[in-house]
Design an enzyme around this catalytic site. Structure first.
Site, PDB file in Angstrom:
ATOM      1  N   ASP A   8       6.620 -36.091   9.753  1.00 14.64           N
ATOM      2  CA  ASP A   8       6.563 -36.345   8.303  1.00 14.64           C
ATOM      3  C   ASP A   8       5.713 -35.344   7.507  1.00 14.64           C
ATOM      4  O   ASP A   8       4.866 -35.749   6.697  1.00 14.64           O
ATOM      5  CB  ASP A   8       6.068 -37.775   8.035  1.00 14.64           C
ATOM      6  CG  ASP A   8       7.014 -38.837   8.585  1.00 14.64           C
ATOM      7  OD1 ASP A   8       8.040 -38.469   9.184  1.00 14.64           O
ATOM      8  OD2 ASP A   8       6.728 -40.033   8.419  1.00 14.64           O
ATOM      9  N   LYS A 106      14.364 -40.977   9.120  1.00 10.17           N
ATOM     10  CA  LYS A 106      14.041 -42.367   9.477  1.00 10.17           C
ATOM     11  C   LYS A 106      13.734 -43.149   8.211  1.00 10.17           C
ATOM     12  O   LYS A 106      13.430 -42.562   7.169  1.00 10.17           O
ATOM     13  CB  LYS A 106      12.842 -42.412  10.433  1.00 10.17           C
ATOM     14  CG  LYS A 106      11.557 -41.862   9.842  1.00 10.17           C
ATOM     15  CD  LYS A 106      10.456 -41.844  10.877  1.00 10.17           C
ATOM     16  CE  LYS A 106       9.173 -41.269  10.331  1.00 10.17           C
ATOM     17  NZ  LYS A 106       8.573 -42.058   9.256  1.00 10.17           N
ATOM     18  N   CYS A 151       2.769 -43.349  11.022  1.00  9.28           N
ATOM     19  CA  CYS A 151       3.928 -42.773  11.699  1.00  9.28           C
ATOM     20  C   CYS A 151       3.574 -41.975  12.950  1.00  9.28           C
ATOM     21  O   CYS A 151       4.329 -41.985  13.922  1.00  9.28           O
ATOM     22  CB  CYS A 151       4.741 -41.958  10.703  1.00  9.28           C
ATOM     23  SG  CYS A 151       5.480 -43.050   9.456  1.00  9.28           S
TER      24      CYS A 151
HETATM   25  C1  VGL Z   1       4.299 -43.267   6.508  1.00  6.98           C
HETATM   26  C2  VGL Z   1       3.740 -45.141   5.312  1.00  6.98           C
HETATM   27  C3  VGL Z   1       5.033 -45.275   4.862  1.00  6.98           C
HETATM   28  C4  VGL Z   1       3.860 -42.172   7.422  1.00  6.98           C
HETATM   29  C5  VGL Z   1       5.601 -43.387   6.082  1.00  6.98           C
HETATM   30  O1  VGL Z   1       4.527 -41.125   7.497  1.00  6.98           O
HETATM   31  O2  VGL Z   1       2.818 -42.340   8.093  1.00  6.98           O
HETATM   32  N1  VGL Z   1       3.376 -44.160   6.131  1.00  6.98           N
HETATM   33  N2  VGL Z   1       5.955 -44.390   5.251  1.00  6.98           N
END
Ligand code: VGL
Ligand code: ZN
Length: 199
Positions: A8, A106, A151
């Site tokens: 991410d 995702k 994540c």
């Molecule tokens: C994430 C919260 C919501 C992350 C993704 O990448 O850690 N955290 N969506």
């Protein structure tokens, strides 16, 4: 085969983004430096529809940070983030994307969140990442990215469960720390599950 999993590395998790992780941008250069050391580089991409039910904006009587039940699972409500096709969902421009072999989106199903890069939070649907790594004969993975306590943690824990020898590059991760100490506890949890934490 040893794979690098980049979690991410998107604008909404960088300073200035809607779900900013402090110093999140500092891990991009670490990701770039490490890529050459691996046989395979994969990236996860948080990729939500605009009406995703992890967004507080979809629950008029709720606020960001509150916890609700969603499809029988505990769900923290987030600001709108990583909406498909928006700049916030793009990878940081400095990330060397030409060295990424495959990207795994995702969180695409409105009804369920997906912290792990392997499965949704209910462990019902695979993103294809595990199957891909197995097809490529990957035996060990190294994880870095954002956010350590969400994540990154769930991705590393699933990697262990799937039988990959799993390492985490601590300098390549930053966390949200919603409650102070969350990042430390996440690292402990990963270590106890068998993730080797590299400093
Ligand atoms: C994430 C919260 C919501 C992350 C993704 O990448 O850690 N955290 N969506
Ligand atoms: Zn998300």
């Amino acid at each position: 085969m040893h794979a690098l999993i980049l979690v991410d590395l998107q604008y909404d998790f960088m300073p200035g983004g809607s779900l900013a992780v402090p110093e999140g941008d500092q891990v991009v250069s670490i990701a770039n430096q490490l890529m050459a050391d691996f046989d395979l580089v994969v990236a996860t991409q948080d990729w939500h529809p605009p009406d995703h039910l992890s967004f507080a904006s979809q629950h008029p009587d709720r606020e960001i940070g509150e916890q609700i039940e969603l499809g029988g699972l505990e769900q923290i409500l987030w600001p709108d983030h990583c909406v498909q096709g928006t700049r916030g969902a793009e990878f940081h421009a400095d990330l060397n994307q030409t060295s990424i072999d495959k990207v795994f989106p995702k969180g695409t199903d409105r009804l369920i969140d997906s912290y792990s890069g392997f499965y949704d939070n209910g462990h019902q649907k695979s993103t294809g990442l595990g199957e891909y790594l197995q097809e490529q004969q990957v035996k060990s993975v190294t994880v870095l990215g954002l956010a350590t306590d969400f994540c990154v943690k769930w991705t590393a824990l699933d990697a262990v469960k799937l039988g990959f020898q799993t390492r985490l590059i601590q300098t390549g991760c930053r966390g949200v720390d919603l409650s102070p100490g969350d990042v430390g506890r996440a690292c402990q949890e990963m270590q106890q599950a068998g993730v080797k934490i590299i400093e």
